[in-house]
Design a protein around this motif. Structure first.
Motif, PDB file in Angstrom:
ATOM      1  N   LEU A  45      -1.616   2.946  -2.065  1.00 35.24           N
ATOM      2  CA  LEU A  45      -1.739   1.641  -2.672  1.00 35.24           C
ATOM      3  C   LEU A  45      -1.943   0.631  -1.554  1.00 35.24           C
ATOM      4  N   GLN A  46      -3.030  -0.139  -1.617  1.00 39.70           N
ATOM      5  CA  GLN A  46      -3.320  -1.120  -0.577  1.00 39.70           C
ATOM      6  C   GLN A  46      -3.612  -2.466  -1.215  1.00 39.70           C
ATOM      7  N   ARG A  47      -3.116  -3.507  -0.591  1.00 42.31           N
ATOM      8  CA  ARG A  47      -3.305  -4.872  -1.108  1.00 42.31           C
ATOM      9  C   ARG A  47      -3.766  -5.769   0.022  1.00 42.31           C
ATOM     10  N   GLN A  48      -4.887  -6.457  -0.185  1.00 40.33           N
ATOM     11  CA  GLN A  48      -5.381  -7.446   0.760  1.00 40.33           C
ATOM     12  C   GLN A  48      -4.704  -8.762   0.412  1.00 40.33           C
ATOM     13  N   CYS A  49      -3.750  -9.197   1.229  1.00 38.27           N
ATOM     14  CA  CYS A  49      -2.966 -10.403   0.934  1.00 38.27           C
ATOM     15  C   CYS A  49      -3.727 -11.685   1.264  1.00 38.27           C
ATOM     16  N   SER A  50      -4.543 -11.643   2.294  1.00 40.37           N
ATOM     17  CA  SER A  50      -5.363 -12.780   2.704  1.00 40.37           C
ATOM     18  C   SER A  50      -6.536 -12.206   3.493  1.00 40.37           C
ATOM     19  N   PRO A  51      -7.484 -13.039   3.922  1.00 41.70           N
ATOM     20  CA  PRO A  51      -8.591 -12.497   4.725  1.00 41.70           C
ATOM     21  C   PRO A  51      -8.126 -11.861   6.037  1.00 41.70           C
ATOM     22  N   HIS A  52      -6.889 -12.180   6.477  1.00 43.45           N
ATOM     23  CA  HIS A  52      -6.409 -11.685   7.765  1.00 43.45           C
ATOM     24  C   HIS A  52      -5.197 -10.768   7.685  1.00 43.45           C
ATOM     25  N   SER A  53      -4.686 -10.463   6.499  1.00 45.14           N
ATOM     26  CA  SER A  53      -3.504  -9.608   6.417  1.00 45.14           C
ATOM     27  C   SER A  53      -3.567  -8.681   5.206  1.00 45.14           C
ATOM     28  N   SER A  54      -2.921  -7.514   5.367  1.00 41.72           N
ATOM     29  CA  SER A  54      -2.897  -6.543   4.276  1.00 41.72           C
ATOM     30  C   SER A  54      -1.584  -5.780   4.292  1.00 41.72           C
ATOM     31  N   LEU A  55      -1.236  -5.222   3.145  1.00 42.94           N
ATOM     32  CA  LEU A  55      -0.070  -4.362   2.979  1.00 42.94           C
ATOM     33  C   LEU A  55      -0.541  -3.038   2.403  1.00 42.94           C
ATOM     34  N   GLU A  56       0.112  -1.950   2.830  1.00 42.54           N
ATOM     35  CA  GLU A  56      -0.224  -0.640   2.304  1.00 42.54           C
ATOM     36  C   GLU A  56       1.070   0.124   2.078  1.00 42.54           C
ATOM     37  N   ALA A  57       1.191   0.738   0.922  1.00 43.68           N
ATOM     38  CA  ALA A  57       2.368   1.546   0.592  1.00 43.68           C
ATOM     39  C   ALA A  57       1.897   2.941   0.222  1.00 43.68           C
ATOM     40  N   SER A  58       2.688   3.947   0.616  1.00 36.33           N
ATOM     41  CA  SER A  58       2.336   5.319   0.264  1.00 36.33           C
ATOM     42  C   SER A  58       3.605   6.126   0.047  1.00 36.33           C
ATOM     43  N   ALA A  59       3.481   7.182  -0.733  1.00 33.17           N
ATOM     44  CA  ALA A  59       4.597   8.078  -1.016  1.00 33.17           C
ATOM     45  C   ALA A  59       4.091   9.507  -0.978  1.00 33.17           C
ATOM     46  N   MET A  60       4.925  10.392  -0.435  1.00 30.68           N
ATOM     47  CA  MET A  60       4.623  11.820  -0.433  1.00 30.68           C
ATOM     48  C   MET A  60       5.786  12.538  -1.096  1.00 30.68           C
ATOM     49  N   LEU A  61       5.465  13.440  -2.005  1.00 35.09           N
ATOM     50  CA  LEU A  61       6.487  14.220  -2.685  1.00 35.09           C
ATOM     51  C   LEU A  61       6.356  15.683  -2.283  1.00 35.09           C
ATOM     52  N   GLY A  62       7.472  16.366  -2.221  1.00 35.18           N
ATOM     53  CA  GLY A  62       7.467  17.768  -1.852  1.00 35.18           C
ATOM     54  C   GLY A  62       8.526  18.044  -0.808  1.00 35.18           C
ATOM     55  N   PRO A  63       8.371  19.138  -0.045  1.00 34.53           N
ATOM     56  CA  PRO A  63       9.373  19.497   0.962  1.00 34.53           C
ATOM     57  C   PRO A  63       9.533  18.435   2.049  1.00 34.53           C
ATOM     58  N   SER A  64       8.485  17.682   2.346  1.00 38.08           N
ATOM     59  CA  SER A  64       8.536  16.629   3.360  1.00 38.08           C
ATOM     60  C   SER A  64       8.324  15.263   2.697  1.00 38.08           C
ATOM     61  N   SER A  65       9.152  14.919   1.732  1.00 41.72           N
ATOM     62  CA  SER A  65       8.999  13.666   0.997  1.00 41.72           C
ATOM     63  C   SER A  65       9.203  12.470   1.919  1.00 41.72           C
ATOM     64  N   SER A  66       8.455  11.392   1.649  1.00 36.56           N
ATOM     65  CA  SER A  66       8.613  10.160   2.429  1.00 36.56           C
ATOM     66  C   SER A  66       8.031   8.971   1.663  1.00 36.56           C
ATOM     67  N   LEU A  67       8.493   7.799   2.041  1.00 38.18           N
ATOM     68  CA  LEU A  67       7.966   6.525   1.554  1.00 38.18           C
ATOM     69  C   LEU A  67       7.574   5.697   2.771  1.00 38.18           C
TER      70      LEU A  67
END
Length: 154
Positions: free
Chosen positions: A1-23
């Motif tokens: 999931l990626q969001r362009q907050c302004s012409p100069h900044s962005s946020l990105e979130a990701s999640a992995m599920l399974g034996p090596s889960s992470s946020l």
């Protein structure tokens, strides 16, 4: 999931599920025409990792990067330089921390669909040399090979 907050900044979130889960959450900001800053945080069952990085275009072909990371595996600082040429790409990286290393990666384009790749790494716990290559089979497929020769426990 990626969001362009302004012409100069962005946020990105990701999640992995399974034996090596992470946020993970990453924020990127363009500081000037030639400089960018990045911050990321990753949660995994074994702990939380934080990272800060600053990249700067040094010339039309060269980009430099300084990064600092804090993680359960150990803190570390890395300094790298990337060169993107017409046919040859080069990356040099020095990592200093619990596991320090010096690495060099080269990729040479051999026509439109083929490339050769080489790498060398020398670290506090291992050393290796890698050679390989690849070819594009179609618009969606690539075949590649590599051979790694290394020693551990140095």
């Amino acid at each position: 999931l990626q969001r362009q907050c302004s012409p100069h900044s962005s946020l990105e979130a990701s999640a992995m599920l399974g034996p090596s889960s992470s946020l993970s959450l990453m924020a990127a900001r363009q500081l000037t025409q030639h400089a960018n800053a990045y911050m990321d945080a990753t949660w995994a069952p074994h702990g939380i990792a934080l990272g800060l990085a600053l990249s700067r275009q040094l010339s039309p072909c060269w980009t430099g990067k300084v990064a600092y990371s804090i993680s359960p595996g150990g803190d570390g600082l890395s300094v790298s330089a990337d060169r993107n040429g017409k046919k040859t790409n080069t990356k040099i990286e020095l990592k200093v921390g619990l596991q320090s290393s010096l690495s060099l990666d080269l990729t040479r384009q051999l026509g439109q669909d083929n490339y050769l790749r080489g790498a060398a790494r020398l670290g506090t716990h291992a050393a290796s040399v890698e050679a390989g290559g690849g070819t594009r089979l179609s618009a969606n497929s690539t075949a590649s090979f590599s051979v790694v020769l290394g020693i551990q426990g140095i």
